[in-house]
Design a protein around this motif. Structure first.
Motif: not given
Length: 177
Positions: A85-111
């Protein structure tokens, strides 16, 4: 004991599947967004599943354990780097709710699922923050925008990537305050 978090790790030369297999072998939860594409070999075109965002692997573990694996894999084909993360200079962590939403959309086998890189993210944050109230994307939260004249919901993983749903009917959207 340190809590597990989602971290974004980078690899090189499109080795995301190899790195995923390495972490999976250690019993660590990983995620690589995948999409169908076409590959041509010997004049034959074949539909194949491949990473949607190259050189990116999401890993859920403790920071200390990932640090120890980074040392072990240094110089090998399983080598990886922290995405910072450029502002904190720490490794990027992703909140669980963002990963849940991201995975839900990515895992849809839709064109029609569209992936975006970090340079596109600021554009999407200008839209209303909404929740999909029905259909295959029910429960997904993200920013409302138009892509190719269709109303879509864009799920953003802060500072890293974004993915857009296919068309979502307005009756299926509710604004989140």
């Amino acid at each position: 004991m340190e809590e597990t978090k989602w971290y974004a790790l980078g690899t090189s030369y499109c080795r995301e599947q190899k790195l995923k297999a390495y972490f999976d072998g250690k019993g660590i939860e990983t995620y690589v967004p995948m999409q169908y594409g076409f590959s041509e070999k010997d004049g034959k075109r074949k539909r194949v599943l491949k990473p949607a965002i190259h050189n990116l692997v999401f890993v859920k573990s403790t920071k200390e354990y990932i640090k120890s694996l980074k040392i072990i894999t240094s110089g090998s084909s399983n080598a990886f780097r922290w995405l910072i993360n450029p502002s904190t200079k720490e490794p990027i962590t992703i909140p669980d709710n963002q990963m849940i939403n991201f995975r839900k959309v990515c895992d849809m086998e839709l064109d029609g699922i569209t992936y975006f890189t970090s340079k596109d993210i600021e554009f999407f944050k200008k839209g209303d923050f909404v929740r999909v109230a029905g259909g295959p994307f029910e429960g997904v939260e993200g920013y409302l925008t138009r892509i190719h004249k269709d109303r879509c919901v864009v799920v953003v993983v802060d500072g890293l990537a974004a993915v857009a749903t296919t068309f979502v009917h307005p009756s299926m959207l509710e604004k989140v305050e």
